[in-house]
Write a protein that holds these residues in place. Structure first.
Motif, PDB file in Angstrom:
ATOM      1  N   ASP A 126      32.162  25.406  14.369  1.00  0.00           N
ATOM      2  CA  ASP A 126      31.727  26.094  13.164  1.00  0.00           C
ATOM      3  C   ASP A 126      31.670  25.120  11.989  1.00  0.00           C
ATOM      4  OD1 ASP A 126      31.318  28.878  11.814  1.00  0.00           O
ATOM      5  OD2 ASP A 126      32.780  27.852  10.540  1.00  0.00           O
ATOM      6  N   GLY A 127      32.527  24.117  12.026  1.00  0.00           N
ATOM      7  CA  GLY A 127      32.501  23.115  10.966  1.00  0.00           C
ATOM      8  C   GLY A 127      31.214  22.321  10.938  1.00  0.00           C
ATOM      9  N   VAL A 128      30.538  22.226  12.096  1.00  0.00           N
ATOM     10  CA  VAL A 128      29.261  21.512  12.176  1.00  0.00           C
ATOM     11  C   VAL A 128      28.109  22.425  11.748  1.00  0.00           C
ATOM     12  CG1 VAL A 128      27.670  20.262  13.692  1.00  0.00           C
ATOM     13  CG2 VAL A 128      30.148  20.050  14.032  1.00  0.00           C
ATOM     14  N   LYS A 129      28.129  23.662  12.241  1.00  0.00           N
ATOM     15  CA  LYS A 129      27.096  24.639  11.894  1.00  0.00           C
ATOM     16  C   LYS A 129      27.772  25.958  11.497  1.00  0.00           C
ATOM     17  CE  LYS A 129      23.339  22.838  14.808  1.00  0.00           C
ATOM     18  NZ  LYS A 129      22.358  23.161  15.878  1.00  0.00           N
ATOM     19  N   PRO A 130      28.209  26.077  10.258  1.00  0.00           N
ATOM     20  CA  PRO A 130      28.945  27.275   9.824  1.00  0.00           C
ATOM     21  C   PRO A 130      28.175  28.566  10.071  1.00  0.00           C
ATOM     22  CG  PRO A 130      29.092  25.544   8.166  1.00  0.00           C
ATOM     23  CD  PRO A 130      28.078  25.084   9.172  1.00  0.00           C
ATOM     24  N   GLY A 131      28.894  29.542  10.642  1.00  0.00           N
ATOM     25  CA  GLY A 131      28.321  30.859  10.862  1.00  0.00           C
ATOM     26  C   GLY A 131      27.390  30.980  12.048  1.00  0.00           C
ATOM     27  N   GLN A 132      27.200  29.896  12.802  1.00  0.00           N
ATOM     28  CA  GLN A 132      26.229  29.891  13.896  1.00  0.00           C
ATOM     29  C   GLN A 132      26.780  30.490  15.188  1.00  0.00           C
ATOM     30  OE1 GLN A 132      23.077  28.444  13.524  1.00  0.00           O
ATOM     31  NE2 GLN A 132      22.337  28.443  15.625  1.00  0.00           N
ATOM     32  N   PHE A 133      28.107  30.383  15.399  1.00  0.00           N
ATOM     33  CA  PHE A 133      28.648  30.670  16.730  1.00  0.00           C
ATOM     34  C   PHE A 133      29.629  31.835  16.749  1.00  0.00           C
ATOM     35  CE2 PHE A 133      27.721  26.096  16.405  1.00  0.00           C
ATOM     36  CZ  PHE A 133      26.692  26.024  17.333  1.00  0.00           C
ATOM     37  N   GLY A 134      29.728  32.438  17.924  1.00  0.00           N
ATOM     38  CA  GLY A 134      30.639  33.553  18.122  1.00  0.00           C
ATOM     39  C   GLY A 134      31.491  33.345  19.359  1.00  0.00           C
ATOM     40  N   LEU A 135      32.421  34.278  19.570  1.00  0.00           N
ATOM     41  CA  LEU A 135      33.334  34.246  20.710  1.00  0.00           C
ATOM     42  C   LEU A 135      33.215  35.530  21.506  1.00  0.00           C
ATOM     43  CD1 LEU A 135      36.591  32.963  18.964  1.00  0.00           C
ATOM     44  CD2 LEU A 135      35.375  31.752  20.785  1.00  0.00           C
ATOM     45  N   MET A 136      33.255  35.417  22.822  1.00  0.00           N
ATOM     46  CA  MET A 136      33.372  36.608  23.662  1.00  0.00           C
ATOM     47  C   MET A 136      34.341  36.329  24.803  1.00  0.00           C
ATOM     48  SD  MET A 136      29.839  36.820  25.906  1.00  0.00           S
ATOM     49  CE  MET A 136      28.611  35.590  25.459  1.00  0.00           C
TER      50      MET A 136
END
Length: 443
Positions: A302-312
């Motif tokens: 997330d530090g590289v692309k804030p808000g881009q990724f999620g968790l499942m």
């Protein structure tokens, strides 16, 4: 990342200290400091708190490095007699460095350690039993248990974690893919990967090739599949080989078919992956959209692309493939000259609310319930908490890996790549894994 070292001190500068001591007519023996640096200003009537210098090492992302250094500074302000000599680096070099220090019997006073290697260091007699002197009342007993070897507490968890899948939220939304609250089944995930392939640009894939391990501890890419089939972890609770041959062969045949059909990346693209590198990490550079990960590690991407990724949560089949584990531990070298001071610091690190505010979730969710409840969270941190809460009710009970598992992981990675490149069959790969287990863990 290159090794970085700095000594953290609080007090007067070298010249000013020397001048003051000269005026007061005091003598100071510098050799006690180890590095020749002056001690903190002595208390009137004698130095009641002689300087303590604690060597401490850890691995991780820049976010973790920055947060930990701030925490060390804060501790020294509270305890001016305690100075730190920190050494920190990326995971790709950490265990090579620690192996060298271990062989030289020169471990730092406090070291970050993980579930793969804890038993090795404990059974070699290199760690201190720290079962007393550190408050663990607010920590989940299952996390504490993971740091116990042969009935002794050799390590204290410093972050909570759960195995998970990282996914590209932005891309999945563009494709109209809704992630189920409790994740996908294995059949649903594979079916989805096939269905979306025609919608993707050339060289883009929904799913990572989970059959190929590259570096670090990636045996759990397969392990989450075996767990979901109801076959357990790769080893029994007492450390015996437990890879199920039929399940392992089926898994590798499945991904060989997916590679052939272009549903997952070609083998050369997979092995070129370099975790957390903006250009070479296949999730960060957009080559794939779903990969095996951990709750605690989403902060780095997330530090590289804030808000881009999620968790499942990981996929399920006849049962869950998920488990909870400590993100890392802190352990104390048995050779430390300052064991009580080291334990006192660890106690502060995991139990102090102000320490928790400084550290945030740089090592995953806080292990102390009291500290966790006192913090406020960003959106990405809320994802980590949420993932662990979803995993807890369905988690397989985790136990730290047996002695020698760290060496076995390296052999597993090599063999998985040989299977991926078609140099050996899955059946031959299984036979090789069983042989390597006997050579590394079984001995």
């Amino acid at each position: 990342m290159k090794t970085k070292k700095r000594v953290i001190t609080v007090g007067f500068g070298r010249k000013k200290t020397a001048a003051m001591l000269s005026v007061l007519g005091l003598s100071l023996t510098l050799s006690a400091c180890g590095s020749g640096s002056p001690t903190a200003q002595p208390a009137q009537g004698g130095d009641k708190n002689p300087e303590v210098k604690l060597r401490i090492t850890w691995a991780g992302s820049q976010v973790r490095h920055d947060a930990t250094l701030k925490a060390l500074d804060a501790y020294t302000k509270l305890h001016p007699e305690v100075k730190f000599e920190p050494e920190y680096m990326g995971f790709d070099t950490y265990w090579t460095k620690m192996g060298t220090l271990s062989a030289a019997r020169n471990l730092p006073d406090i070291l970050q350690i993980d579930t793969n290697i804890l038993t090795d260091y404990a059974q070699r007699g290199q760690l201190l039993d720290i079962g007393s002197g550190i408050n663990t009342a607010d920590i989940d007993p299952s996390l504490i248990k993971a740091g116990n070897v042969d009935g002794k507490q050799y390590a204290i968890p410093i972050g909570a974690n759960a195995i998970a899948l990282h996914y590209d939220k932005v891309m999945l939304e563009k494709l109209g893919i809704q992630v189920p609250v409790q994740g996908f089944t294995w059949d649903e995930l594979i079916k989805l990967a096939r269905e979306v392939k025609p919608k993707l640009d050339k060289g883009k894939y929904l799913l990572q090739d989970l059959s190929v391990s590259i570096s670090g501890n990636e045996t759990d890419k397969y392990e989450i599949y075996q767990l979901a089939q109801g076959k357990g972890f790769l080893h029994t609770p007492d450390g015996k080989f437990n890879i199920d041959k039929d399940t392992f062969v089926k898994f590798n045949q499945l991904f060989a078919e997916l590679r052939k059909d272009g549903i997952v990346p070609p083998i050369d693209v997979t092995v070129a992956n370099k975790e957390n590198d903006p250009k070479l990490d296949n999730l960060l550079n957009g080559t794939i959209m779903i990969q095996r990960g951990y709750a605690a590690s989403i902060g780095a991407i997330d530090g590289v692309k804030p808000g881009q990724f999620g968790l499942m949560v990981t996929p399920q089949a006849v049962k869950s493939g998920s488990f909870l584990l400590p993100a890392q531990f802190f352990a104390v070298s048995k050779e430390s000259k300052y064991p009580e001071q080291a334990k006192k610091f660890i106690d502060w690190f995991v139990n102090d609310v102000e320490a928790g505010k400084i550290l945030g979730l740089s090592r995953g969710p806080q292990v102390s319930k009291k500290v966790s409840e006192a913090l406020t969270y960003t959106d990405v941190e809320k994802q980590q908490i949420d993932l662990i809460q979803k995993t807890a009710p369905i988690a397989n009970e985790f136990k730290s890996r047996p002695k020698g598992y760290g060496s076995f992981v390296g052999e597993y990675n090599k063999i998985s790549q040989q299977i991926g490149f078609g140099k050996i069959t899955p059946e031959q790969g299984f036979d090789e894994l069983k042989k390597k287990w006997q050579e590394t863990v079984g001995k």
